[in-house]
Enzyme design. Sequence first.
Site, mmCIF file in Angstrom:
data_model
loop_
_atom_site.group_PDB
_atom_site.id
_atom_site.type_symbol
_atom_site.label_atom_id
_atom_site.label_comp_id
_atom_site.label_asym_id
_atom_site.label_seq_id
_atom_site.Cartn_x
_atom_site.Cartn_y
_atom_site.Cartn_z
ATOM 1 N N ASP A 4 15.260 48.530 30.309
ATOM 2 C CA ASP A 4 14.975 47.459 31.262
ATOM 3 C C ASP A 4 13.585 46.862 31.055
ATOM 4 O O ASP A 4 12.584 47.505 31.366
ATOM 5 C CB ASP A 4 15.124 48.022 32.678
ATOM 6 C CG ASP A 4 14.805 47.012 33.758
ATOM 7 O OD1 ASP A 4 14.862 45.803 33.477
ATOM 8 O OD2 ASP A 4 14.517 47.442 34.889
ATOM 9 N N ASP A 31 14.442 39.483 31.240
ATOM 10 C CA ASP A 31 14.736 40.740 31.930
ATOM 11 C C ASP A 31 16.076 41.314 31.478
ATOM 12 O O ASP A 31 17.137 40.871 31.907
ATOM 13 C CB ASP A 31 14.744 40.490 33.436
ATOM 14 C CG ASP A 31 14.914 41.765 34.243
ATOM 15 O OD1 ASP A 31 15.039 42.851 33.635
ATOM 16 O OD2 ASP A 31 14.923 41.686 35.480
#
Length: 519
Positions: free
Chosen positions: A108, A295
């Site tokens: 992430d 992201d």
Amino acid sequence: MGVKLYDVAVSLFFSSLLLPLVFCESEDGLLRIGLKKIKYDQNSHIARRFESKEVKSFPQSFGRRNFGGKLGDSEDTDIVALKNYMDAQYFGEIAVGTPPQKFTVIFDTGSSNLWVPSAKCHFSVACFLHAKYKGKESSTYKKNGTSAAIHYGTGAISGFFSQDSVKVGHLTLRNQDFIEATREPSITFLVAKFDGILGLGFQEISVGKAVPVWYNMVKQGLVKEQIFSFWLNRHTGEEEGGEIVFGGVDSSHYEGEHTYVPVTQKGYWQFKMGDVLIDGKETGYCNEGCSAIADSGTSLLAGPTAVITMINHAIGAVGVVSQECKTVVDQYGQKIMDLLLTEEQPKKVCSQIGLCTFDGTRGVSSSIESVVDEKNGWSSGHHNALCSTCEMTVAWIQNQLKQNLTQDRILSYVNENCDKLQLCDRLPSPMGESSVDCSKISSMPSISFTIGDKILKLPAAQYILKVGEGTASQCISGFTALDIPPPRGPLWILGDVFMGYYHTVFDYKNARVGFAKAT
């Protein structure tokens, strides 16, 4: 409902055991971690809808949240609190401890901590459905014990810090700090197909200022270059989910040259972005510039409510009619139209009618309830919803004006539908799901983003999520609303919907992000 969700979670857990995850060491000195792509299925779809009902008002209170330093010492950590991993589809495998204990994690770039479930997690059902770390079984375990918590849009995980060796592919990191999660509330982690999260953001947003895994890769001299890159395989029907490359890039993952933009604020991989175009036409919302972050931990593509509404309307998305929308249209529709025809700055319209306050660039929800609010029995949350809905309505009417419709025709439409309250049917739900007609994907407009000196186009086939097969299939817009006030916002979050179409390079040494058409 509880039994059904438990059955879903159990089925997902056992099915995940059948999905091997791979990595390899190449002759070019790059570390390649194979990612497994798990299809966004009906179970995830149902669970997401269930979860969204619990948190749909959360983004409206974003500007007033204060986590008291729990997410590090910086105020720039609040975006982590809006993350929702329910739609996440790409996972890789790591190992913690000696001998190695394996965990499936999301890599992430929108957070910075590593966490996995702890064997000391006794009161969260989610922990019983995932692998758990057992410190007493590792010869390299070092006790820390400092408490930690990470707040997400759909709940929070909490636990304590520990230290151990962490193996990523063939690389072994020594003395890596991580969080042992002892509490995982929220349905997200209950039905999740992953065990934990490995954050690849900057240390500035790391909880407890823990040194991120990527930093230790660099510090311990384990990578060839201070670069990592993502290739997410979006080709339908292919089993290979993609690849994250540590130490460089794989030229077979992209075509042409990357467009690089500098990181403007460390924490997230944040950069400056220009205007957003719908079918090649400027929306005008980001003419003066917006911020964006790349992201990998977000599946969808999130942006300001006003322009997301324009996009979802343009692609024919249909959402849920809200009471706030009916209130705004019924009471303020005519006034909004009048102001739009005379006001030189449309972004001031909602503040002029008292539903928002103007911060100098756009309307934002007021954190102070007015006497009018109290008289009408409105809470601050309701007032914030009215502000967002007003901006949606303004954006819709502006869009009609740009299509060269006559003022009389638009006024007639607004007046007619103010009476019947049908205008809300034409405004897709930005916060929740917005469904589209699967048969019309080929005719939907492209959505483009101005990054650097390039306009990066995203075709409809990439921004529509398909759930199910055959006649039972459903199609959902990959765009969702997220309103973040200045100075951090307006902000766009370019998740997997975008990164799947554009190979993404995270250049740590030169503090920049690069995009090129993925192969």
